[in-house]
Enzyme design. Structure first.
Site, PDB file in Angstrom:
ATOM      1  CD  GLU A  51      -1.779  -2.342   1.635  1.00 53.94           C
ATOM      2  OE1 GLU A  51      -0.588  -2.603   1.954  1.00 53.94           O
ATOM      3  OE2 GLU A  51      -2.703  -3.175   1.765  1.00 53.94           O
ATOM      4  CG  PHE A 113     -10.252  -9.196  11.053  1.00 52.85           C
ATOM      5  CD1 PHE A 113      -9.011  -9.630  11.518  1.00 52.85           C
ATOM      6  CD2 PHE A 113     -10.492  -9.215   9.691  1.00 52.85           C
ATOM      7  CE1 PHE A 113      -8.039 -10.076  10.632  1.00 52.85           C
ATOM      8  CE2 PHE A 113      -9.529  -9.660   8.794  1.00 52.85           C
ATOM      9  CZ  PHE A 113      -8.300 -10.099   9.271  1.00 52.85           C
ATOM     10  CD  GLN A 114      -7.737  -6.861   7.454  1.00 56.41           C
ATOM     11  OE1 GLN A 114      -8.607  -6.588   6.632  1.00 56.41           O
ATOM     12  NE2 GLN A 114      -6.611  -7.453   7.129  1.00 56.41           N
ATOM     13  CE  LYS A 163     -17.500  -5.937   3.069  1.00 53.70           C
ATOM     14  NZ  LYS A 163     -16.995  -7.261   3.456  1.00 53.70           N
ATOM     15  CG  MET A 475      23.116  11.890   3.818  1.00 56.53           C
ATOM     16  SD  MET A 475      24.350  12.893   2.970  1.00 56.53           S
ATOM     17  CE  MET A 475      23.399  13.528   1.599  1.00 56.53           C
TER      18      MET A 475
END
Lengths: 567, 154
Positions: A51, A113-114, A163, A475
């Site tokens: 993502e 969940f999630q 949802k 760096m």
């Protein structure tokens, strides 16, 4: 009016906003949206492999095209993976719309969940965000999100859609225009202020333009080139502004700041009128603020009033869009005859440019990163350039001749490692088949999103990736070398992956390169290839980025390269 | 330096978090905070007492303006500023002189039961400080103090 589902609304809004490409990754809470995407024909969906990559790709798509970048992800970890991408776009004021799915309204707050408090997490990293509580709000919120992302000081906007809202039916009443009581960006500069500004320009003996990312964001390059030309006032550019002026313009003193040119930093230190144009006085530019441009009156032009006098006190603020303000200034200047006496100042700066030009010692024994960058510019002069973060980023900023705006996409404000590989894909989709996209990346940062080679392969997105490989986190190693007694703590990457095999494993082409001839030949092959290429270029392990201003130091105190033939 | 300001914001989900997050994220301090919807319900008024020098305060105001739901930031030089304090005093204390104290501070007995008196005082912050010092001699068992409520004079 007909009723459609929340998911259909999302796709219809993207259609209405003329979105051509969406980057995303599906999941449980996003299933309704993805079911709609399955049948729609309005936009192309690119399935990334992480993502974070969706956000970086959308970000570079926006930087290269000037349009809004769009990403869609699922709830919970799908969303949390986007935070680095949001923060990157927020720091650099890049217009993005992120749509994340959320668990159903009835489950919010139950640790389902999630489930995660997505708007709570994204709030500090976005220009604005929304949690859509019911379907009736969705058309307005979608329209507002695109409007807010692309207007005023641009930035990312996040919409979190539960949802059940994606499944619910509602009336599709998409607003044609948005008027918000609380959000009205100001584009035009105050006419009286512009007049006074022009007077200041005429009076100054050592004036200097300090160009920032706002010049690119407002597409003001043409106006600025004209302003510089007719006033003969020199300019320095920030990393985010590179390409606003042509690199070979004699009045372009190149990048300023921590790794800026000697002439640019001395000009900032000695000017008597500093005109900041869409720049925000980042600490990488100012160094020690009490020593920064301390002899100068400061004119600060910015569309965001909160940027003005945030770090350096502005004597003369002008709030407005850069393109508008510079156009107004040109109109005002052209009203009468004027002559700005900059000759003496330009001669001084010319001496500085000749005294310490950006330079390096080339070698035939080992490849120098600066040579690789310059050679790339010779072989692909108008390429779009993407960089990751670190030494290679600064060498590219110093040695690639940027000649047009939106030629470079790089993570400026955040310095997000892992940016460039997905960004290169977004950039290529924005600019199309004919343009060459070259991604410079370090051997450390390439590993942070290397899985996106798979996305490149699947969709046939052809970019050239050049790993400037010094087997170090370069760096950090440079800082350890200069300021930490060469304690190379956790920066030695000499145990390496076989990058050629990795590239080939993802269906791409890979080459190991150790000599100039090998580079020229592999780069030419890459230019003619139909596949994404990974060039693993072994460079001098201990090459430093110079000049360098130690963090917090005055910008006129630079560590300069020691050249053998220096007079 | 102590500073007071009022922010008129859209009365929507999460707006208070945005304001508070702005302060915490940028390291500004909130000394007190009161919030309530305005008549009509479309907007809320958030009263904030903060501290900082001129430069910090200017940034606070600018950053508040930058938030999308912000309608107006009021930074008047002349606010009427009132706080409220509720004090719970056991009835078995010696309550001599309490009436005079309440009178001096425009206080009232807001409620009582078989064990306690509940006092209410509304005044500016300094006078509330003084009231709470004075009332200590009655050994209050609980004190609740509100943030400032502000109204610009001009």
């Amino acid at each position: 009016m007909k009723e459609i589902s929340g998911s259909t609304m999302v796709c219809e809004a993207l259609r209405a906003e003329k979105v051509k490409v969406v980057f995303g990754y599906p999941g449980g809470a996003a299933l309704n949206i993805y079911d709609e995407i399955y049948t729609q024909t309005y936009f192309k969906h690119i399935l990334v492999r992480h993502e974070q990559a969706a956000l970086h790709a959308a970000d570079a798509y926006a930087r290269m095209s000037g349009e809004v970048g769009v990403a869609i992800v699922t709830s919970g970890p799908g969303f949390t993976n986007t935070i680095t991408g949001l923060a990157t776009a927020y720091s650099d004021s890049i217009p993005l719309v992120l749509i994340s799915a959320q668990v159903a309204n009835s489950l919010i707050g139950t640790d389902a969940f999630q489930e995660i408090d997505a708007v709570g997490i994204s709030r500090p990293c976005v220009k604005h965000n929304y949690l859509v509580k019911n379907i009736q709000e969705l058309p307005r919120i979608l329209k507002e999100a695109f409007y807010i992302a692309t207007s005023g000081r641009k930035g990312p906007v996040h919409i979190d859609i539960p949802k059940d809202v994606t499944a619910a039916l509602g009336i599709w009443d998409y607003p044609q225009e948005i008027t918000m009581k609380t959000y009205k960006p100001n584009y035009k500069g105050n006419a009286k202020q512009i007049k006074k500004f022009v007077e200041l320009l005429k009076e100054a003996k050592r004036p200097l333009f300090y160009l920032g990312g706002g010049c690119v964001a407002s597409n003001a390059s043409e106006e600025l080139r004209e302003l510089v030309k007719i006033t003969q006032i020199p300019a320095v550019e920030t990393l985010m502004a590179l390409g606003t002026l042509r690199s070979d313009d004699a009045l372009n003193l190149k990048m300023a700041g921590m790794h800026g040119s000697y002439a640019a930093n001395m000009a900032l230190s000695e000017c008597d009128l500093l005109i900041s144009v869409g720049a925000r006085f980042d600490d990488r530019i100012t160094g020690k603020t009490s020593e920064f441009a301390k002899r100068a009156k400061i004119v600060h032009i910015d569309i965001d009033p909160s940027s003005i006098s945030k770090i350096i006190n502005a004597h003369f603020p002008i709030v407005g869009d850069i393109k508008s303000v510079i156009s107004q200034t040109l109109d005002e200047l052209k009203r009468d005859q004027f002559e700005i006496q900059t000759q003496e100042w330009l001669e001084t700066l010319k001496r500085y440019q000749n005294l310490y030009p950006l330079s390096y010692e080339d070698s035939d024994e080992v490849l120098k990163p600066q040579w690789v960058i310059q050679e790339c510019a010779k072989l692909a002069p108008d390429a779009r350039i993407i960089t990751d973060v670190g030494q290679h980023q600064m060498w590219v900023a110093q040695f690639y001749p940027f000649n047009f705006p939106r030629q470079l996409a790089t993570s400026g404000g955040q310095g997000a490692m892992g940016y460039s590989l997905p960004a290169a894909l977004g950039a290529k989709l924005a600019v199309g088949e004919k343009e060459v996209v070259v991604n410079f990346v370090g051997d450390g940062s390439v590993l942070m999103n290397i899985q996106e080679l798979m996305t490149a392969y699947e969709y046939g997105i052809v970019v050239i990736n050049i790993i400037l490989n010094n087997a170090f986190l370069g760096m950090v190693r440079q800082w350890q070398s200069m300021f930490y007694d060469e304690h190379f703590s956790q920066t030695d990457l000499s145990v390496q992956a076989d990058f050629v095999k990795i590239a080939e494993g993802f269906g791409c082409e890979g080459y190991d390169i150790k000599t100039k001839d090998e580079f020229r030949s592999a780069f030419k092959r890459a230019l003619n290839s139909q596949k994404t290429t990974l060039l693993n270029v072994a460079i001098d392990r201990f090459e430093d980025v110079l000049p360098m201003v130690p963090a917090g130091g005055a910008i006129y105190n630079m560590i300069l390269p020691k050249l053998k033939d220096k007079k | 330096m102590r500073r007071v300001l009022s922010v008129i914001v859209l009365n929507e989900h999460g707006v208070l978090s945005r304001i508070v997050g702005l302060f915490s994220g940028r390291g500004y301090n909130i000394d007190s905070l009161t919030v309530a919807p305005l008549a009509g319900g479309e907007f809320s008024r958030i009263n904030i007492v903060t501290s900082g020098d001129e430069r910090v305060f200017e940034q606070i105001v600018k950053q508040l303006h930058k938030l999308i739901p912000t309608y107006k930031v009021i930074e008047s030089e002349e606010f009427i500023e009132k706080e409220m304090a509720l004090v719970k005093i056991p009835l078995n204390e010696n309550l001599g002189g309490l009436d005079a104290v309440l009178k001096a501070y425009n206080g009232v007995i807001a409620n009582s039961n078989e064990n306690f008196l509940f006092l209410m005082v509304a005044d500016d912050a300094t006078r509330i400080d003084n009231f709470l010092k004075t009332i200590k001699k009655y050994n209050p068992s609980d004190i609740v103090r509100s943030g400032s409520v502000l109204m610009e004079i001009k």
